[in-house]
Design an enzyme around this catalytic site. Structure first.
Site, PDB file in Angstrom:
ATOM      1  CG  ASP A   2      33.141  64.106  16.582  1.00 55.82           C
ATOM      2  OD1 ASP A   2      32.800  62.819  16.667  1.00 55.82           O
ATOM      3  OD2 ASP A   2      32.523  64.612  15.747  1.00 55.82           O
ATOM      4  CE  LYS A  26      29.876  61.057  23.022  1.00 57.66           C
ATOM      5  NZ  LYS A  26      30.024  60.972  21.642  1.00 57.66           N
ATOM      6  CD  GLU A  44      35.762  62.208  31.460  1.00 60.50           C
ATOM      7  OE1 GLU A  44      35.919  61.816  30.632  1.00 60.50           O
ATOM      8  OE2 GLU A  44      36.047  61.553  32.597  1.00 60.50           O
ATOM      9  CB  CYS A  64      47.798  77.996 -15.515  1.00 56.70           C
ATOM     10  SG  CYS A  64      46.230  78.768 -14.709  1.00 56.70           S
ATOM     11  CB  CYS A 117      41.829  76.894 -16.966  1.00 63.05           C
ATOM     12  SG  CYS A 117      42.543  77.712 -15.646  1.00 63.05           S
ATOM     13  CE1 TYR A 156      37.030  57.494  26.981  1.00 66.51           C
ATOM     14  CE2 TYR A 156      37.722  59.354  25.574  1.00 66.51           C
ATOM     15  CZ  TYR A 156      37.435  58.040  25.704  1.00 66.51           C
ATOM     16  OH  TYR A 156      36.777  57.204  24.656  1.00 66.51           O
ATOM     17  CB  CYS A 216      45.219  80.283 -18.313  1.00 62.84           C
ATOM     18  SG  CYS A 216      44.993  78.365 -18.038  1.00 62.84           S
ATOM     19  CB  CYS A 273      44.410  74.334 -15.205  1.00 58.05           C
ATOM     20  SG  CYS A 273      45.445  75.267 -16.554  1.00 58.05           S
ATOM     21  CE  LYS A 293      26.183  63.357  20.299  1.00 54.87           C
ATOM     22  NZ  LYS A 293      25.906  62.000  19.614  1.00 54.87           N
TER      23      LYS A 293
HETATM   24  S1  IVH Z   1      33.316  57.462  28.406  1.00 53.23           S
HETATM   25  C1  IVH Z   1      31.747  53.862  29.434  1.00 53.23           C
HETATM   26  N1  IVH Z   1      34.542  59.819  27.995  1.00 53.23           N
HETATM   27  O1  IVH Z   1      32.211  58.648  23.172  1.00 53.23           O
HETATM   28  C2  IVH Z   1      32.431  54.896  29.206  1.00 53.23           C
HETATM   29  N2  IVH Z   1      33.891  58.277  26.134  1.00 53.23           N
HETATM   30  O2  IVH Z   1      29.555  57.454  22.725  1.00 53.23           O
HETATM   31  C3  IVH Z   1      32.773  54.905  27.655  1.00 53.23           C
HETATM   32  N3  IVH Z   1      34.030  59.508  24.051  1.00 53.23           N
HETATM   33  O3  IVH Z   1      32.924  55.294  22.498  1.00 53.23           O
HETATM   34  C4  IVH Z   1      33.152  56.335  27.205  1.00 53.23           C
HETATM   35  N4  IVH Z   1      34.996  61.466  24.762  1.00 53.23           N
HETATM   36  O4  IVH Z   1      34.683  57.185  21.598  1.00 53.23           O
HETATM   37  C5  IVH Z   1      33.875  58.749  27.493  1.00 53.23           C
HETATM   38  N5  IVH Z   1      35.407  61.954  27.829  1.00 53.23           N
HETATM   39  C6  IVH Z   1      35.029  60.828  27.256  1.00 53.23           C
HETATM   40  C7  IVH Z   1      34.523  60.760  25.800  1.00 53.23           C
HETATM   41  C8  IVH Z   1      34.288  59.696  25.343  1.00 53.23           C
HETATM   42  C9  IVH Z   1      34.793  60.886  23.785  1.00 53.23           C
HETATM   43  C10 IVH Z   1      33.526  58.791  22.946  1.00 53.23           C
HETATM   44  C11 IVH Z   1      34.092  57.218  22.899  1.00 53.23           C
HETATM   45  C12 IVH Z   1      32.938  56.501  23.184  1.00 53.23           C
HETATM   46  C13 IVH Z   1      31.594  57.464  22.531  1.00 53.23           C
HETATM   47  C14 IVH Z   1      30.637  56.754  23.493  1.00 53.23           C
END
Ligand code: IVH
Length: 713
Positions: A124, A122, A120, A450, A427, A232, A430, A445, A320
């Site tokens: 942010d 991740k 999936e 201006c 400024c 998710y 102007c 300004c 990551k």
């Molecule tokens: S699963 C045990 N799935 O990542 C599973 N987390 O570092 C826990 N996050 O606190 C989370 N996308 O805020 C999961 N597809 C995803 C995610 C996800 C973002 C974030 C979530 C979690 C953090 C963990």
């Protein structure tokens, strides 16, 4: 069926239809009806509920807005703990994780079990948990410490894609749905621009912005931030029976949740690793920020067997991505003047290629931010494409540069030898002496004439979210200004074909004598005269008045006359309008120069009043008035605004549908017609009594269609 039953059935039908269309729009991204049609249904439901409060229901779309601000957030204990994730920094660590898990399972009856993984994005953003009881959204909470989070239900309800009711026919008694609230990148960029213009510090990244938004105590403010949601996982549940994670995601999808379409189910860790690699390459294509991929063991039986260590499950890991940063030389720091006069410094950089684009300019937000990061012209700086969209100067490359934990070491000799940067005192556009208001980071300004401010405010006026004047872009606005053809937004409407054809790129076609571009511009301008009042109000570029706030103001004061007559206190009484906005509006409208511009806009035929302002929630909703003759103390505009603020409608001619004719001195034929049709008449005194009885409800926020929020990306 008696009348009440019929109304209840209609309300249920409206709720279902509105929720369905919100689902098509927000979750599936496939709207099936026009926003005007959505609005009409919404208003009908709003009116029904206003008339019969017992028809209100927890899954009514009207419940998404209008909740009162909180003093503080209550605490919520999660039914099942919210875990976090261990990290894999590269592919080797990902493969090692898989190996460790296999060894862990050896001798536990799972030797050589096929490992299927769900991969999936991740997101942010900010982890949240949504509890549904008997199919209804009950509580939404932040992660907090994993055991106990904060109750942010009202803010989460403003997210259009969040189902208020599960779609399934037999909902589980309880289910916790886990997901990530996030701010789309375009919205993040706009939010930071707005914050900079208001002298506020920028959010570092979309995650901080989402967190800041969900933690607004006033749901009306949270509603201004176009947050969205990817779901998710399922946490605690009673009555959801699925054997593995991918089935859980399917279940969530079927219940109406937004589940990320990129999620895949793969066989074995090699395929999972390949997916992670592919996404890292293509992360810039997404309109939201991802900082990695999450790899999860699919089978629940295997998940249970693997268990967790401390707060991290063994069955999932975060792969990551490398942060998208590069270093380059900062040649100089220049300053832009925005439409509200705020001076914004920006970096002029040695062009550098970062996550797919060449960057040579980057915003530096404000003087304090530059000081905090200690960025000096001449430095080599670290450049990050935050969210892969807006390039950000993170800081200078020093021996001791500020790391993620805020640690700073000694600075390099070269850096120390460079002079610190100071905001210019004049400024750049102007030459006026700039001012810094106490308590604000922004430097302004003060000169309203201006040229930079004028040009920027005209650019805002014509822009897509505002008056949307097709064919009039930033470049043309600059040219028109340079040629002395426009000095304010109203001047656009006195442009002549002859003026335009003189401009570069606008010349007449020699053969046909046509002036296609000029005609297009004039047509667009003409067309823009029909933009609704709220759009005009937003386009004026009043400080702090975004599209949603403009809409709120119009709900309370449906004409420019009414707005101009209102005091700051009265404006602040409008739901969704605070004292800061109210003050900015009264100041703007009191300004002599702005008044002249507005007068010119009125003469140009722009809509300075809502055409059919209906407060479906007002006590006069559905009541129609006709005004005739001169009233002793109210102007026609004032009387109209007062009626409309309470939901009534004012029309120009008397018919059988007219409820009241308001009669003043020297009434015309309308009074006679009222007599013929047997329509009731009121004098000013009687009108005032009626208005007082129908006093505007304070807690109502106007209907908002999912389609009219142009802050959405
Ligand atoms: S699963 C045990 N799935 O990542 C599973 N987390 O570092 C826990 N996050 O606190 C989370 N996308 O805020 C999961 N597809 C995803 C995610 C996800 C973002 C974030 C979530 C979690 C953090 C963990």
């Amino acid at each position: 069926m008696n009348d009440l039953d019929r109304l209840a059935a209609r309300a249920a039908e409206l709720r279902e239809s509105l929720n369905y269309h919100a689902y098509l729009y927000y979750v599936l991204d496939q709207p099936a009806i026009a926003d005007a049609d959505y609005d009409a249904l919404y208003r009908e439901l709003q009116a029904l509920e206003a008339e019969h409060p017992d028809l209100r229901a927890p899954d009514s779309p009207t419940e998404r807005v209008g909740a009162a601000p909180l003093e503080k957030f209550e605490q919520v204990r999660h039914l099942e703990a919210m875990l976090s994730l261990a990290n894999a920094r590269d592919e080797a660590e990902l493969l090692a994780w898989d190996q460790r898990n296999r060894r862990f399972l050896e001798g536990r009856g799972y030797d050589d079990a096929p490992f299927r993984y769900v991969v999936e994005p991740k997101i942010d953003g900010l982890a949240i948990s949504l509890t549904y009881r008997d199919g209804l959204f009950a509580v939404g909470a932040t992660r907090g410490n994993g055991e106990v989070g904060e109750d942010v239900t009202a803010n989460l309800r403003t997210i259009g894609s969040l189902p208020l009711r599960l779609h399934g026919a037999r909902p589980p008694a309880v289910v916790e749905v886990r997901g990530e609230v996030y701010l789309p990148l375009a919205a993040f960029a706009r939010l930071n621009e707005a914050r900079a213009a208001a002298g506020l510090s920028a959010f570092v990244n979309p995650r901080n912005a989402a967190a800041g938004s969900i933690r607004q105590l006033d749901p009306a403010l949270a509603a201004e931030r176009p947050l969205d949601l990817w779901c998710y996982a399922i946490g605690f549940s009673e009555g959801v029976d699925v054997p593995d994670h991918h089935s859980a995601l399917e279940w969530l999808r079927a219940q109406g949740f937004r589940v990320n379409p990129h999620i895949v189910l793969v066989d074995g860790i090699d395929a999972a690793a390949a997916t992670c690699r592919a996404w890292e390459q293509r992360r810039a294509d997404l309109d939201y920020d991802i900082d990695g991929a999450v790899v999860k063991v699919d089978s629940y039986a295997l998940q249970t067997a693997l268990g967790s260590v401390a707060h991290d499950p063994r069955w999932a890991i975060a792969f990551k991505f490398a942060p998208t940063t590069v270093t380059t030389r900062l040649h100089s720091i220049e300053v832009n003047v925005g439409r509200t006069g705020v001076l914004t410094p920006f970096a002029v950089l040695e062009p550098v290629f970062v996550s797919g684009v060449t960057v040579e300019r980057a915003t530096l937000h404000n003087e304090d931010d530059i000081g905090r990061k200690d960025i000096r012209p001449g430095d080599d700086v670290i450049l990050q494409r935050a969210g892969d969209v807006i390039p950000q100067v993170v800081g200078p490359v020093l021996d001791g540069w500020v790391d993620e934990d805020g640690r700073r070491e000694e600075r390099s000799a070269r850096h120390a030898a460079l002079p610190e940067w100071r905001m210019p005192e004049a400024c750049p556009a102007c030459g006026s002496h700039v001012v810094r208001e106490t308590g604000e980071v922004a430097v302004r300004c003060p000169n309203r004439s201006c040229p930079a401010q004028l040009v920027e405010s005209i650019k805002h006026f014509v822009s897509k979210g505002a008056m949307d004047i097709d064919g009039v872009g930033e470049r043309l606005v600059e040219d028109l200004y340079a040629e002395d053809l426009i000095r304010d937004v109203a001047d656009l409407y006195s442009l002549h074909r002859d003026d335009l054809v003189e401009l570069e790129g606008f010349a007449l076609d020699r053969k046909t004598g046509e002036a296609k571009r000029a005609d297009r511009v004039l047509r667009s301008l003409d067309e823009s005269r029909t933009r609704p009042f709220a759009r005009v109000l937003f386009a004026l570029g009043i400080r702090h008045v975004g599209a949603v706030t403009a809409q709120a103001l119009v709900q309370g004061f449906p004409s420019m006359e009414a707005l101009q007559a209102a005091s700051a206190e009265e404006l602040a009484g409008v739901p969704g309008v605070g004292p800061v906005v109210a003050e900015a509006v009264t100041q703007h409208l009191a300004d002599e120069h702005n008044r002249e511009t507005l007068e010119k806009l009125r003469v140009a035929g722009l809509r300075l009043a809502e055409e059919h302002p209906r407060r479906a929630d007002g006590a006069l909703a559905g009541t129609s008035f006709v005004l005739t003759g001169k009233l002793p103390s109210l102007t026609r505009g004032e009387a109209q605004a007062l009626i409309e603020a309470r939901g009534g409608r004012v029309s120009g001619s008397v018919s059988k549908a007219t409820d009241y004719v308001v009669v003043g001195e020297d009434p015309g034929s309308k009074l006679a017609k009222a007599g013929r049709l047997g329509v009731a008449t009121l004098d000013e005194g009687a009108l005032r009594t009626l208005l007082a009885v129908a006093e505007t409800p304070e807690d109502a926020v106007g209907a908002r269609s999912p389609l009219d929020d142009d802050t959405r990306s």
